[in-house]
Write a protein that holds these residues in place. Structure first.
Motif, PDB file in Angstrom:
ATOM      1  N   ALA A   1      41.549  49.212  53.175  1.00 32.60           N
ATOM      2  CA  ALA A   1      42.144  50.256  52.332  1.00 32.60           C
ATOM      3  C   ALA A   1      42.098  49.910  50.850  1.00 32.60           C
ATOM      4  O   ALA A   1      42.628  50.665  50.022  1.00 32.60           O
ATOM      5  CB  ALA A   1      43.592  50.495  52.765  1.00 32.60           C
TER       6      ALA A   1
ATOM      7  N   PRO B   1      43.482  53.112  58.054  1.00 35.90           N
ATOM      8  CA  PRO B   1      43.424  52.071  57.017  1.00 35.90           C
ATOM      9  C   PRO B   1      43.851  50.707  57.537  1.00 35.90           C
ATOM     10  O   PRO B   1      44.767  50.592  58.347  1.00 35.90           O
ATOM     11  CB  PRO B   1      44.398  52.600  55.953  1.00 35.90           C
TER      12      PRO B   1
ATOM     13  N   LYS C   1      34.285  55.389  52.636  1.00 36.00           N
ATOM     14  CA  LYS C   1      34.125  53.930  52.596  1.00 36.00           C
ATOM     15  C   LYS C   1      33.618  53.420  53.934  1.00 36.00           C
ATOM     16  O   LYS C   1      32.761  52.532  53.993  1.00 36.00           O
ATOM     17  CB  LYS C   1      35.471  53.280  52.245  1.00 36.00           C
TER      18      LYS C   1
ATOM     19  N   ASP D   1      43.111  59.891  49.287  1.00 32.17           N
ATOM     20  CA  ASP D   1      42.984  58.574  49.930  1.00 32.17           C
ATOM     21  C   ASP D   1      42.223  58.681  51.249  1.00 32.17           C
ATOM     22  O   ASP D   1      41.386  57.835  51.568  1.00 32.17           O
ATOM     23  CB  ASP D   1      44.361  57.968  50.185  1.00 32.17           C
TER      24      ASP D   1
ATOM     25  N   ALA E   1      38.078  61.363  44.780  1.00 31.23           N
ATOM     26  CA  ALA E   1      37.138  61.607  45.879  1.00 31.23           C
ATOM     27  C   ALA E   1      36.086  62.656  45.503  1.00 31.23           C
ATOM     28  O   ALA E   1      35.071  62.777  46.185  1.00 31.23           O
ATOM     29  CB  ALA E   1      37.903  62.074  47.122  1.00 31.23           C
TER      30      ALA E   1
ATOM     31  N   SER F   1      39.221  60.616  59.060  1.00 27.44           N
ATOM     32  CA  SER F   1      39.935  59.528  58.388  1.00 27.44           C
ATOM     33  C   SER F   1      41.409  59.909  58.245  1.00 27.44           C
ATOM     34  O   SER F   1      41.738  61.073  58.016  1.00 27.44           O
ATOM     35  CB  SER F   1      39.317  59.239  57.022  1.00 27.44           C
TER      36      SER F   1
ATOM     37  N   ARG G   1      45.344  58.948  56.682  1.00 26.55           N
ATOM     38  CA  ARG G   1      46.217  58.244  55.734  1.00 26.55           C
ATOM     39  C   ARG G   1      47.646  58.453  56.194  1.00 26.55           C
ATOM     40  O   ARG G   1      48.144  59.581  56.224  1.00 26.55           O
ATOM     41  CB  ARG G   1      46.015  58.801  54.328  1.00 26.55           C
TER      42      ARG G   1
ATOM     43  N   ILE H   1      41.119  52.672  47.734  1.00 28.55           N
ATOM     44  CA  ILE H   1      40.998  54.087  48.100  1.00 28.55           C
ATOM     45  C   ILE H   1      41.891  54.981  47.251  1.00 28.55           C
ATOM     46  O   ILE H   1      41.685  56.200  47.210  1.00 28.55           O
ATOM     47  CB  ILE H   1      41.306  54.317  49.596  1.00 28.55           C
TER      48      ILE H   1
ATOM     49  N   ASN I   1      38.484  59.151  50.614  1.00 27.16           N
ATOM     50  CA  ASN I   1      37.876  57.890  50.173  1.00 27.16           C
ATOM     51  C   ASN I   1      37.764  56.887  51.314  1.00 27.16           C
ATOM     52  O   ASN I   1      36.778  56.142  51.398  1.00 27.16           O
ATOM     53  CB  ASN I   1      38.697  57.286  49.031  1.00 27.16           C
ATOM     54  N   LEU I   2      38.756  56.859  52.195  1.00 31.57           N
ATOM     55  CA  LEU I   2      38.724  55.936  53.324  1.00 31.57           C
ATOM     56  C   LEU I   2      37.556  56.281  54.256  1.00 31.57           C
ATOM     57  O   LEU I   2      36.817  55.390  54.699  1.00 31.57           O
ATOM     58  CB  LEU I   2      40.044  56.000  54.095  1.00 31.57           C
TER      59      LEU I   2
END
Length: 398
Positions: free
Chosen positions: A342, A296, A384, A377, A350, A199, A201, A345, A380-381
């Motif tokens: 996004a 994102p 998700k 972030d 996390a 992931s 960011r 996030i 979390n992304l």
């Protein structure tokens, strides 16, 4: 494992000892293209046919048959090689079908700059450093050896038909390169197999991209930061300052683009950093065996507002170009690029899921956890994205 292929374009500088012949061949090609383009516009019944069918029907209409068939619309040019003619027909067919697809049936665009595509039979001996082209000297076709400069072609690839492109003072050859893709599985199949995901960011700091690799259970496996944002911003500011100063002396010039040199430098600088960062991400994913990259996906209005506030030559603005380059670079290595919403996030931790607040580059959790907010972030992304697949039943082992 399913395999596929990817096609990328290599741009090579062409050095031809007979540049006038190149220009004549280019002019001749455009004449043949224009003839078939205008003819195809009249033949409305062919607009929805395949390229191959259009080529066959137009050749029946314009080329004498071996059985003595007289064409309805004879080609008004002599000594047109078969593959030269077919290249022009294919380009005319693509132009007409493109215009029809966007609804331009009442007024087709006039095309003056169709680039020559050399089909097999019009070139030979293509390598990293040379190519031999069949060119028109005004009287007959002759083979002309030419030199090439640019990046070496990758190993184990197929070189497709090159296209001649005029770029300022130089001629370039744009050569499609076809490579086998080691893994063409879908995202669902990869999730079922428990592939690692990476992931990302994007930020507006010195870190272009914060990359976090998660395993099938959402546990962090590796972290990587793609840096250089501050250097990119600094170089852009220097160039913009030069443009601002030069306008004092060039604003009354007759030149249409008095600061073209500086703007081209800006363009090349952006391309360089976008290529560097996207390649760095793909190499990191290859080492960590991540089969999916997650970036994102923001709301359109939010994206426009953020891009407007950050400015045109900033690390975050460059992320749009990085995304585009990442798509084809990742696919050539058998890696998929997905987008995940996004929303939310940045609002929770996390580690424990508690609420967080930002303090500079830190993320402060209500339960005492502290860490880099961009990494938070990214984690979390990724989770998700995994949860969205798990919710649809695409979990490892299912």
């Amino acid at each position: 494992m399913k395999t596929g292929y990817s096609i990328r374009t290599w741009k090579m500088r062409l050095f031809c000892p007979k540049e006038q012949w190149l220009e004549r061949s280019e002019s001749y090609y455009r004449d043949v293209f224009d003839f078939y383009y205008r003819l195809l516009i009249q033949e409305e019944a062919l607009w929805t046919k395949s390229i191959y069918t259009i080529q066959r029907e137009l050749e029946i209409l314009t080329v004498p048959g071996r059985d003595g068939r007289i064409p309805k619309y004879p080609l008004p040019y002599e000594k047109v090689p078969v593959y030269f003619r077919r290249s022009a027909i294919n380009k005319a067919a693509e132009a007409v079908k493109s215009a029809v697809s966007v609804g331009c049936t009442n007024g087709f665009p006039i095309i003056h700059d169709a680039s020559v595509t050399f089909f097999k039979g019009m070139y030979r001996g293509l390598s990293d450093t040379e190519i031999t082209l069949k060119l028109w000297n005004g009287c007959k076709w002759e083979w002309v050896p030419c030199r090439l400069t640019g990046r070496d072609f990758p190993k184990h690839c197929n070189l497709l038909s090159p296209a001649l492109v005029r770029q300022d003072k130089w001629y370039m050859l744009h050569i499609p390169v076809k490579q086998d893709n080691p893994d063409s599985r879908t995202a669902k199949e990869r999730m079922r197999a428990g592939e690692n995901i990476c992931s990302i960011r994007f930020t507006n700091t010195d870190i272009f991209a914060m990359c976090c690799v998660l395993d099938e259970n959402g546990r962090q496996q590796a972290v990587h930061t793609c840096r250089g944002g501050d250097a990119y911003r600094h170089y852009c500011r220097q160039l913009l300052e030069k443009i601002k100063k030069s306008r004092i002396y060039t604003e009354k010039d007759n030149s249409l683009q008095p600061e073209k040199k500086h703007f081209m430098h800006l363009k090349h600088l952006s391309e360089y950093y976008a290529h560097q960062v996207s390649r760095e991400i793909v190499d990191f994913c290859t080492v960590e065996k991540a089969g999916i990259i997650v970036v994102p996906d923001y709301d359109i209005d939010f994206s426009r507002m953020v891009m407007y506030r950050t400015g045109s030559f900033t690390p975050l603005f460059l992320s749009q170009r990085i995304r585009r380059y990442l798509q084809y670079k990742a696919w050539s290595q058998g890696i998929l690029v997905l987008e995940a919403g996004a929303e939310g996030i940045s609002s929770h931790c996390a580690v424990c899921g508690g609420k967080v607040r930002k303090k500079g580059k830190l993320s402060l959790c209500e339960n005492g956890h502290t860490g880099n907010r961009f990494l938070n972030d990214a984690r979390n992304l990724g989770r998700k994205c995994q949860e969205s697949f798990a919710g649809k039943g695409y979990c490892p082992g299912e």
